[in-house]
Design an enzyme around this catalytic site. Sequence first.
Site: not given
Ligand SMILES: C=C1C[C@]23C[C@H]1CC[C@H]2[C@@]12CCC[C@@](C)(C(=O)O1)[C@H]2[C@@H]3C(=O)O
Ligand SMILES: O=C(O)CCC(=O)C(=O)O
Ligand SMILES: [Fe+2]
Length: 347
Positions: A280, A208, A270, A210
Amino acid sequence: MMHHPQNFQFDSIPDSHDWSDLYYHPFAAPVGSGSIPVIDLNDPKLIEKIGMACKEWGVFLISNHGIEPEILNQLGSQMHQLFALPVEAKLKVAKTDGYGAGYGGIPISPHFPKYMWHEGYIITGSPLDHAQKLWPDDYSSFCAVIEEYKKAINSLGWRLMHAILLSLGMNEEEINHTPIEDSSKISMHLNSYPACPDPDRVLGMGPHTDSGFLTILYTNGVSGLQVLRHKDDVGPERWVTVPVIPNKFVINIGDLMHVLSNGRYHNVVHRVIVSRTNQRLSAGYFLRPPVDVKVEPLSKLIGPKEGPVYKPVTWPELLRMKCMLYDKALQAIKIDDLGRVLDDTKL
Ligand SMILES: C=C1C[C@]23C[C@H]1CC[C@H]2[C@@]12CCC[C@@](C)(C(=O)O1)[C@H]2[C@@H]3C(=O)O
Ligand SMILES: O=C(O)CCC(=O)C(=O)O
Ligand SMILES: [Fe+2]
């Protein structure tokens, strides 16, 4: 709603978590090499180097960031305690909707064919309510550590934003008009990837990007993060493992920085792979503008030869599109050569 079984005490990999037959996936690529830039925040050539790293890689490590190792150790130990709680305790703070705060899978998980080898916990704003449910007798140390970490990271976030905006050619006055979200409202994402008896068959987190401006990532020293590197002199498109260097943060460029730079800065794809022996832990801190601010390509970068490639968008709009459209989210705000929005039905 939980998207996966919550304890990872399996002797073998259940089919629900087995990704091994899925390598037809669009993000399938070999694992290869490449050197991810390491940037010293005190480097006299910081602006130039950070600009190159954003353009070429969309990910880099930073050193000399000024954050005390002590607060990082404390964050690591609080996270360890959180994920070590019994399942019933964690479920008391389970997420109740796709992208709200709480314990559970990631918001985009419904787009993947299998479950991830992962537990997540999203903090939005104050951690207090949840901490009281998790540790009725002693919630204050978790809260204190999170608040202290946020404060430290927020000022680091500002320094990074500032350097990146300078590298895009903005001046101080313009930079002051590019606000980021107040640290009291910011979201953090805590991740645990338990050790796995058969790590080649699972995925810790699916590929994905961010969606914010940038993400500052702390990790506990167990590797697993990989970035998708485009074809270059070294080789074809491939996954490159991000090295784990004590006390260095990983910085990822997100979708909104890609939009702001009119496509110049790389919103890096990533994913996370899992270790056979070690858990981890990671914590992402997502730098974004205030909720109601529309992000659009910088006017400085637009000229007679270059029109804006994206139309303005707020982060909640983009996050909603991401949850709906996954990797096609940016297409919904893309403008073609004739100035048409390709797909404006999604906003
Ligand atoms: C503050 C955020 C940012 C989120 C949503 C929410 C909490 C977790 C983050 C993630 C983490 C994993 C990929 C993503 C695409 C997802 O599904 O959850 C991210 C998303 C973003 O980067 O927008
Ligand atoms: O755990 C990681 O190294 C990456 C986590 C991640 O990509 C995310 O939370 O958006
Ligand atoms: Fe991420």
